[in-house]
Design a protein around this motif. Structure first.
Motif, PDB file in Angstrom:
ATOM      1  N   UNK A 151      40.613  41.604  49.074  1.00  0.00           N
ATOM      2  CA  UNK A 151      39.467  42.407  48.667  1.00  0.00           C
ATOM      3  C   UNK A 151      39.207  43.015  47.016  1.00  0.00           C
ATOM      4  N   UNK A 152      40.266  43.950  46.969  1.00  0.00           N
ATOM      5  CA  UNK A 152      39.999  43.494  45.320  1.00  0.00           C
ATOM      6  C   UNK A 152      40.693  42.632  44.686  1.00  0.00           C
ATOM      7  N   UNK A 153      41.086  42.160  44.931  1.00  0.00           N
ATOM      8  CA  UNK A 153      41.452  40.781  43.784  1.00  0.00           C
ATOM      9  C   UNK A 153      40.185  39.326  43.813  1.00  0.00           C
ATOM     10  N   UNK A 154      39.133  39.468  44.273  1.00  0.00           N
ATOM     11  CA  UNK A 154      38.499  38.739  44.751  1.00  0.00           C
ATOM     12  C   UNK A 154      36.819  39.222  44.558  1.00  0.00           C
ATOM     13  N   UNK A 155      35.971  40.082  46.151  1.00  0.00           N
ATOM     14  CA  UNK A 155      34.976  40.350  45.633  1.00  0.00           C
ATOM     15  C   UNK A 155      34.528  41.758  45.114  1.00  0.00           C
ATOM     16  N   UNK A 156      35.635  42.367  44.643  1.00  0.00           N
ATOM     17  CA  UNK A 156      35.803  43.141  43.848  1.00  0.00           C
ATOM     18  C   UNK A 156      35.739  43.134  42.550  1.00  0.00           C
ATOM     19  N   UNK A 157      36.244  41.926  41.694  1.00  0.00           N
ATOM     20  CA  UNK A 157      36.852  41.466  41.031  1.00  0.00           C
ATOM     21  C   UNK A 157      35.613  40.726  40.322  1.00  0.00           C
ATOM     22  N   UNK A 158      35.126  39.794  40.912  1.00  0.00           N
ATOM     23  CA  UNK A 158      33.184  39.213  40.738  1.00  0.00           C
ATOM     24  C   UNK A 158      32.109  39.892  40.832  1.00  0.00           C
ATOM     25  N   UNK A 159      32.804  41.502  41.591  1.00  0.00           N
ATOM     26  CA  UNK A 159      31.500  42.589  40.717  1.00  0.00           C
ATOM     27  C   UNK A 159      31.417  43.160  39.384  1.00  0.00           C
ATOM     28  N   UNK A 160      32.760  43.619  38.953  1.00  0.00           N
ATOM     29  CA  UNK A 160      32.699  43.789  37.878  1.00  0.00           C
ATOM     30  C   UNK A 160      33.110  43.440  37.133  1.00  0.00           C
ATOM     31  N   UNK A 161      32.872  41.624  37.539  1.00  0.00           N
ATOM     32  CA  UNK A 161      32.909  40.371  36.051  1.00  0.00           C
ATOM     33  C   UNK A 161      31.242  40.087  36.145  1.00  0.00           C
ATOM     34  N   UNK A 162      30.324  40.360  36.786  1.00  0.00           N
ATOM     35  CA  UNK A 162      28.863  40.208  36.850  1.00  0.00           C
ATOM     36  C   UNK A 162      28.540  40.461  35.768  1.00  0.00           C
ATOM     37  N   UNK A 163      28.286  41.610  35.300  1.00  0.00           N
ATOM     38  CA  UNK A 163      28.449  42.210  33.912  1.00  0.00           C
ATOM     39  C   UNK A 163      28.586  42.914  32.860  1.00  0.00           C
ATOM     40  N   UNK A 164      28.467  42.933  32.055  1.00  0.00           N
ATOM     41  CA  UNK A 164      29.112  44.574  30.695  1.00  0.00           C
ATOM     42  C   UNK A 164      28.545  45.866  31.255  1.00  0.00           C
ATOM     43  N   UNK A 165      29.157  46.005  32.497  1.00  0.00           N
ATOM     44  CA  UNK A 165      29.133  47.620  33.029  1.00  0.00           C
ATOM     45  C   UNK A 165      28.970  48.743  32.329  1.00  0.00           C
TER      46      UNK A 165
END
Length: 677
Positions: A151-165
């Protein structure tokens, strides 16, 4: 909290429930298939060893729970939990819930052995979650959370990469969530180096309150920029404003900055009548393992009684809990009307509601006729029988109530300053039963000066009145630093004992009863109470987070469906459908399963190490786990039960046909038991 941000113009956000989203991701057949393959590999590798270590023996036990499962078993279980008809068919529900427990067992194969305790983490296991070194070590945190790496390496990493939070906030509610939150913070820092990381939630409150040294706190939260150890609606808005205005954070009320001592925190208590209505449309309700939403809502905060001498909630220095505040009932009804548009069951998440407020709210709910079913934790007020409260609550939609009755000894109740007369409680329970309202009773034994007879009476009371309550749980007293007992120990005949040197966070204290000289340590079971009494108050239910867990969403749905009985009177036979989590019989290449290291062995070793060395951490527990186990080569037969528990059938021969054993078991065991009881 989100609603308050929106009210102040901060509308560009996204919310992620990492709890359910991670489980849904990990429950996909392709991931489960890998877990089952891991289990097979572990059984083959360790089963061929002559002298496996204790850690390997624990792993082998866990790997056995994968037998009989298919790659799609969790998808089938989740479908049952989300389907109304199947959810309320209790044997079918049991099958799905026990399958979900086996799923957690499989996830633990990629973590430290014995660290999982169902859907929680074991405090007395291979790590010490009270220890700064363990919590601040990225390697240990990665091991603890290893089952969730996908989960951390895929969905969560993809969420973090969505935009410049610009800001990422994490709410940590329970101690078992802390290692996962710390791993997330580390990943955020690495992947989003410019983002401001803010932690809040009840666990953060506890860490700030119980930290023995502020420096330890900031070692644990090394990747966190700000802590909000209290109510967070206004502090979060202040932080967002500071980010927008490029202003400093160190003077914001209710906010702790790195390096600041915990004594410097200015606590925030919200005016609950000025807050906007909560936002519930930020969640994907279809993602949860439930056929319909169960909503949490807080019309009040704090405790109006605020006297119990054992209590240590909130961050006040002079009171057991936070100040009592009530949201105006007319606003509450408006909020509930919004909730009723998408949910019909809710839990009033409160410390306590005063009798006056409870009555006013109930009358308003009756008039509004919103069709809501609800539950809450309330005090056993003496006015219940006198004012027809039970009938009023039922008419207002109440389906269940949780009571902290604490003890059935009046002497102990007086020491607690509970304000309850135990002789009045049976009538309250009777009236609630007559009204059809389920009751969940919660108590504890082991309060200072309590005798064995008084401890037994706390159980005996429940046994005598078992027809009038639905669920009960009796734990052991834990002495917390902020309680009145801890602040005034001589008043209660108590001597506070020094903390172990490895405990950086003092969640609970050890103490000595000055009248008996007996030492009491946190988590110790009360062996003065006969096992027959402990067994007598258990209901044949699964437990948290499923049906049978006090105030779990599934329990509330079952109360709403079946009434105060919680379960259907005669569950139908489990026939005509393939089981999700079947029993399985297998040959085991060891002389006896009893010789393999078990979780109770691990817990005992943790406690023995602590007693011997006055410290315990991953270092000491790793050395113990790496030691040679007690298993001997041989052959026996093991039965994997539906919930994943493995039973040694003690048949010392290889000339046994597992299918014949299964046939005999199916004939001998009742249908409900086969469904997962």
């Amino acid at each position: 909290m989100v609603a308050n941000c929106v009210e102040h113009g901060f509308t560009d956000f996204r919310c992620e429930d990492a709890n359910i989203n991670s489980l849904n991701h990990l429950a996909r057949p392709e991931h489960v298939s890998g877990l089952l393959a891991d289990a097979t590999s572990i059984r083959e590798r360790i089963g061929s060893m002559q002298s496996p270590s204790r850690a390997e023996e624990l792993q082998y036990r866990t790997a056995l729970s994968a037998l009989g499962l298919t790659a799609d078993f969790m998808q089938r279980a989740i479908e049952v939990l989300r389907t109304h008809q199947d959810f309320f068919d209790y044997p079918v529900y049991q099958d799905a819930a026990t399958a979900a427990h086996r799923f957690v067992n499989l996830l633990s194969l990629r973590s430290l052995p014995g660290v999982f305790s169902g859907y929680s983490l074991r405090l007395s296991g291979p790590v010490n979650l009270l220890n700064r070194n363990d919590l601040a070590d990225p390697g240990i945190i990665e091991k603890v959370t290893g089952g969730f790496t996908e989960y951390f390496e895929h969905p969560f990493a993809e969420l973090l990469a969505e935009r410049d939070w610009q800001l990422i906030g994490i709410s940590v509610s329970y101690s078992s969530q802390l290692p996962f939150a710390l791993r997330m913070a580390r990943q955020i820092r690495r992947q989003c180096p410019k983002a401001l990381i803010v932690f809040g939630g009840t666990e953060v409150c506890d860490d700030v309150k119980y930290a023995q040294n502020s420096a330890d706190l900031w070692e644990i939260f090394a990747d966190v920029d700000l802590l909000v150890p209290g109510e967070g609606e206004s502090p979060l808005v202040d932080i967002l404003c500071a980010v927008r205005d490029k202003a400093p954070f160190h003077e914001l009320p209710g906010v702790l900055v790195p390096g600041a001592g915990t004594k410097a925190i200015r606590l925030n208590y919200e005016h609950v009548g000025r807050l906007p209505a909560p936002k519930y449309d930020i969640w994907d309700w279809s993602s949860y393992w439930s056929p319909e939403p169960v909503v949490l809502y807080s019309p009040t905060r704090g405790c109006y009684w605020n006297k119990c001498t054992f209590c240590d909630y909130g961050l006040n220095d002079d009171r057991p809990t936070s100040p009592s505040r009530e949201r105006p009932v007319e606003l509450v009804i408006q909020d509930l009307a919004q909730i009723s548009s998408f949910a019909k069951t809710l839990y009033f998440s409160v410390d306590a509601m005063s009798p006056r407020y409870l009555r006013t709210l109930s009358e308003a709910m009756i008039e509004a006729d919103l069709g809501l079913k609800w539950s809450a934790e309330l005090r056993l007020e003496r006015t219940f029988p006198k004012r027809g409260t039970a009938a009023l609550l039922k008419k207002a939609g109440c389906i269940a109530i949780s009571f902290g009755y604490e003890s059935a000894s009046q002497r102990i109740l007086d020491l607690i300053d509970k304000g309850v007369n135990i002789s009045q409680v049976p009538l309250i329970l009777e009236q609630l039963a007559e009204a059809g309202i389920g009751v969940q009773m919660m108590g504890f034994t082991g309060f200072p000066s309590e005798t064995a007879d008084e401890a037994g009476e706390t159980y005996e009371f429940l046994v005598r009145h078992q027809d009038h309550w639905s669920l009960a749980g009796v734990g052991e007293f834990g002495l917390t630093p902020g309680s009145i007992v801890a602040k005034q120990p001589t008043r209660f005949g108590v001597e506070i004992l020094p903390l172990p040197e490895s405990h950086s966070i003092a969640r609970a204290l050890s103490w000595r009863d000055l009248s008996t000289g007996v030492d009491h340590v946190p988590g110790a079971e009360d062996d003065r109470v006969p096992s027959r009494l402990k067994s007598a108050i258990r209901r044949d239910v699964i437990g948290r987070p499923f049906v049978g867990g006090v105030d779990s969403s599934h329990s509330l749905l079952y109360f709403g469906h079946y009434g105060r009985s919680l379960l259907p009177p005669k569950p139908e036979r489990y026939e005509g459908r393939e089981r999700i989590a079947p029993e399985h019989v297998t040959h085991v290449p060891f002389a006896s399963l009893a010789e393999l290291c078990s979780v109770p062995d691990l817990v005992a070793a943790h406690e023995q190490t602590l007693n011997l060395l006055n410290r315990v951490s991953h270092v000491e527990m790793s050395a113990w786990l790496d030691g040679e186990g007690s298993s001997r080569p041989g052959t026996t037969v093991a039965l994997v039960m539906p919930g994943g528990v493995v039973v040694d059938l003690r048949l010392p021969t290889v000339d046994v046909d597992p299918e014949r054993i299964m046939t005999a078991l199916r004939v001998l065991s009742p249908p409900a038991a086969r469904a997962g009881r």
